[in-house]
Design a protein around this motif. Sequence first.
Motif, mmCIF file in Angstrom:
data_model
loop_
_atom_site.group_PDB
_atom_site.id
_atom_site.type_symbol
_atom_site.label_atom_id
_atom_site.label_comp_id
_atom_site.label_asym_id
_atom_site.label_seq_id
_atom_site.Cartn_x
_atom_site.Cartn_y
_atom_site.Cartn_z
ATOM 1 N N THR A 36 0.857 -1.182 0.000
ATOM 2 C CA THR A 36 0.000 0.000 0.000
ATOM 3 C C THR A 36 0.891 1.228 0.000
ATOM 4 O O THR A 36 1.733 1.389 0.872
ATOM 5 N N ARG A 37 0.723 2.065 -1.004
ATOM 6 C CA ARG A 37 1.590 3.232 -1.120
ATOM 7 C C ARG A 37 1.175 4.309 -0.106
ATOM 8 O O ARG A 37 0.090 4.268 0.471
ATOM 9 N N VAL A 38 2.050 5.287 0.082
ATOM 10 C CA VAL A 38 1.836 6.328 1.076
ATOM 11 C C VAL A 38 0.542 7.087 0.824
ATOM 12 O O VAL A 38 -0.158 7.473 1.758
ATOM 13 N N THR A 39 0.207 7.287 -0.447
ATOM 14 C CA THR A 39 -1.019 8.026 -0.740
ATOM 15 C C THR A 39 -2.235 7.334 -0.163
ATOM 16 O O THR A 39 -3.140 7.979 0.368
ATOM 17 N N GLY A 40 -2.272 6.021 -0.211
ATOM 18 C CA GLY A 40 -3.401 5.285 0.339
ATOM 19 C C GLY A 40 -3.466 5.389 1.851
ATOM 20 O O GLY A 40 -4.539 5.573 2.437
ATOM 21 N N MET A 41 -2.314 5.282 2.510
ATOM 22 C CA MET A 41 -2.282 5.407 3.959
ATOM 23 C C MET A 41 -2.693 6.807 4.396
ATOM 24 O O MET A 41 -3.393 6.986 5.384
ATOM 25 N N TYR A 42 -2.248 7.805 3.639
ATOM 26 C CA TYR A 42 -2.565 9.190 3.984
ATOM 27 C C TYR A 42 -4.070 9.422 3.962
ATOM 28 O O TYR A 42 -4.628 10.022 4.871
ATOM 29 N N LYS A 43 -4.726 8.920 2.926
ATOM 30 C CA LYS A 43 -6.168 9.134 2.802
ATOM 31 C C LYS A 43 -6.921 8.530 3.980
ATOM 32 O O LYS A 43 -7.838 9.130 4.520
ATOM 33 N N ASP A 44 -6.549 7.338 4.394
ATOM 34 C CA ASP A 44 -7.258 6.663 5.481
ATOM 35 C C ASP A 44 -6.882 7.250 6.847
ATOM 36 O O ASP A 44 -7.743 7.592 7.655
ATOM 37 N N TRP A 45 -5.608 7.363 7.112
ATOM 38 C CA TRP A 45 -5.153 7.760 8.448
ATOM 39 C C TRP A 45 -5.438 9.228 8.746
ATOM 40 O O TRP A 45 -5.742 9.578 9.867
ATOM 41 N N PHE A 46 -5.324 10.089 7.749
ATOM 42 C CA PHE A 46 -5.557 11.507 8.007
ATOM 43 C C PHE A 46 -7.013 11.761 8.355
ATOM 44 O O PHE A 46 -7.316 12.587 9.224
ATOM 45 N N LEU A 47 -7.923 11.047 7.714
ATOM 46 C CA LEU A 47 -9.337 11.210 8.036
ATOM 47 C C LEU A 47 -9.619 10.763 9.466
ATOM 48 O O LEU A 47 -10.367 11.420 10.201
ATOM 49 N N ASP A 48 -9.014 9.649 9.875
ATOM 50 C CA ASP A 48 -9.188 9.189 11.254
ATOM 51 C C ASP A 48 -8.634 10.211 12.239
ATOM 52 O O ASP A 48 -9.252 10.500 13.273
ATOM 53 N N TYR A 49 -7.468 10.749 11.936
ATOM 54 C CA TYR A 49 -6.840 11.740 12.809
ATOM 55 C C TYR A 49 -7.692 12.999 12.901
ATOM 56 O O TYR A 49 -7.934 13.532 13.989
ATOM 57 N N ALA A 50 -8.171 13.483 11.761
ATOM 58 C CA ALA A 50 -8.990 14.691 11.753
ATOM 59 C C ALA A 50 -10.275 14.488 12.547
ATOM 60 O O ALA A 50 -10.678 15.359 13.328
ATOM 61 N N SER A 51 -10.911 13.341 12.384
ATOM 62 C CA SER A 51 -12.147 13.057 13.112
ATOM 63 C C SER A 51 -11.898 13.035 14.610
ATOM 64 O O SER A 51 -12.699 13.551 15.396
ATOM 65 N N TYR A 52 -10.774 12.456 15.018
ATOM 66 C CA TYR A 52 -10.457 12.397 16.443
ATOM 67 C C TYR A 52 -10.257 13.793 17.023
ATOM 68 O O TYR A 52 -10.798 14.123 18.083
ATOM 69 N N VAL A 53 -9.486 14.630 16.336
ATOM 70 C CA VAL A 53 -9.213 15.975 16.844
ATOM 71 C C VAL A 53 -10.500 16.794 16.922
ATOM 72 O O VAL A 53 -10.731 17.534 17.874
ATOM 73 N N ILE A 54 -11.355 16.656 15.908
ATOM 74 C CA ILE A 54 -12.599 17.420 15.887
ATOM 75 C C ILE A 54 -13.528 16.981 17.015
ATOM 76 O O ILE A 54 -14.064 17.804 17.767
ATOM 77 N N LEU A 55 -13.726 15.681 17.162
ATOM 78 C CA LEU A 55 -14.726 15.167 18.097
ATOM 79 C C LEU A 55 -14.213 15.029 19.515
ATOM 80 O O LEU A 55 -14.977 15.166 20.474
ATOM 81 N N GLU A 56 -12.922 14.769 19.701
ATOM 82 C CA GLU A 56 -12.404 14.438 21.028
ATOM 83 C C GLU A 56 -11.532 15.521 21.656
ATOM 84 O O GLU A 56 -11.103 15.372 22.793
ATOM 85 N N ARG A 57 -11.269 16.604 20.944
ATOM 86 C CA ARG A 57 -10.359 17.594 21.501
ATOM 87 C C ARG A 57 -10.859 19.028 21.381
ATOM 88 O O ARG A 57 -10.945 19.746 22.369
ATOM 89 N N ALA A 58 -11.153 19.472 20.160
ATOM 90 C CA ALA A 58 -11.149 20.906 19.889
ATOM 91 C C ALA A 58 -12.513 21.572 19.766
ATOM 92 O O ALA A 58 -12.638 22.756 20.046
ATOM 93 N N VAL A 59 -13.519 20.851 19.340
ATOM 94 C CA VAL A 59 -14.795 21.481 18.999
ATOM 95 C C VAL A 59 -15.885 21.016 19.963
ATOM 96 O O VAL A 59 -16.024 19.820 20.208
ATOM 97 N N PRO A 60 -16.654 21.948 20.523
ATOM 98 C CA PRO A 60 -17.702 21.561 21.478
ATOM 99 C C PRO A 60 -18.865 20.847 20.810
ATOM 100 O O PRO A 60 -19.163 21.074 19.636
ATOM 101 N N ALA A 61 -19.521 19.992 21.586
ATOM 102 C CA ALA A 61 -20.717 19.296 21.097
ATOM 103 C C ALA A 61 -21.913 20.228 21.194
ATOM 104 O O ALA A 61 -22.073 20.955 22.185
ATOM 105 N N ILE A 62 -22.766 20.196 20.199
ATOM 106 C CA ILE A 62 -23.933 21.074 20.208
ATOM 107 C C ILE A 62 -24.948 20.615 21.256
ATOM 108 O O ILE A 62 -25.764 21.402 21.744
ATOM 109 N N GLU A 63 -24.906 19.330 21.634
ATOM 110 C CA GLU A 63 -25.886 18.802 22.592
ATOM 111 C C GLU A 63 -25.787 19.469 23.958
ATOM 112 O O GLU A 63 -26.805 19.747 24.591
ATOM 113 N N ASP A 64 -24.555 19.712 24.440
ATOM 114 C CA ASP A 64 -24.407 20.321 25.762
ATOM 115 C C ASP A 64 -23.471 21.524 25.783
ATOM 116 O O ASP A 64 -23.330 22.186 26.821
#
Length: 205
Positions: free
Chosen positions: A23-51
């Motif tokens: 698996t070339r780097v481009t493939g890993m980048y597409k998968d791993w960067f999305l996981d990383y971005a989702s984690y930072v958005i949901l688990e660190r930086a942005v508040p939940a609208i629910e509370d």
Amino acid sequence: MEENEEVNEVPEEDQGNGQEALTRVTGMYKDWFLDYASYVILERAVPAIEDGFKPVQRRIMHALKELDDGRYNKVANVVGHTMQYHPHGDASIADAMVQIGQKELLIDTQGNWGNILTGDGAAASRYIEARLSKFALEVVFSPKITDWQSSYDGRKKEPVNLPVKFPLLLAQGAEGIAVGLSTKILPHNFNEIIDGSIKHLKGQR
């Protein structure tokens, strides 16, 4: 390597010869960067609208509720208790707690908590104290209708969201920078939020 280069894998007939799929780097980048971005958005930086809380803020409020006996607690003690739920270190917890306390809405403070107008910082967490405000005790918590999840190490239960009875996201405001996404909400007028909440509950606009 070209940016638009597709993922290339070894043909199936060659895999039987002891060769592994590549698996070339481009493939890993597409998968791993999305996981990383989702984690930072949901688990660190942005508040939940629910509370209206970021995860660290929610965990601080949960820790304060567990420690609540009507008296002040050293912030250092609250930070240590919060670390059972928040895996990112004591400094980030202390900074987040000071930011909540400076808004004088959810935390009843004692000692030098700094000043957002002059830019003065708060005293060290071992010198300042905190407890939940009467407002927070009234509107933030309701264990019977709270959804719970396991903490990061599986030893504790923490709230998925707190069943807040008030639009804290508007009252406190919010600011955060994530990966490919940011938020900045200024605090709204408290009396106007109350009036709007009453109208909303009555079905008015």
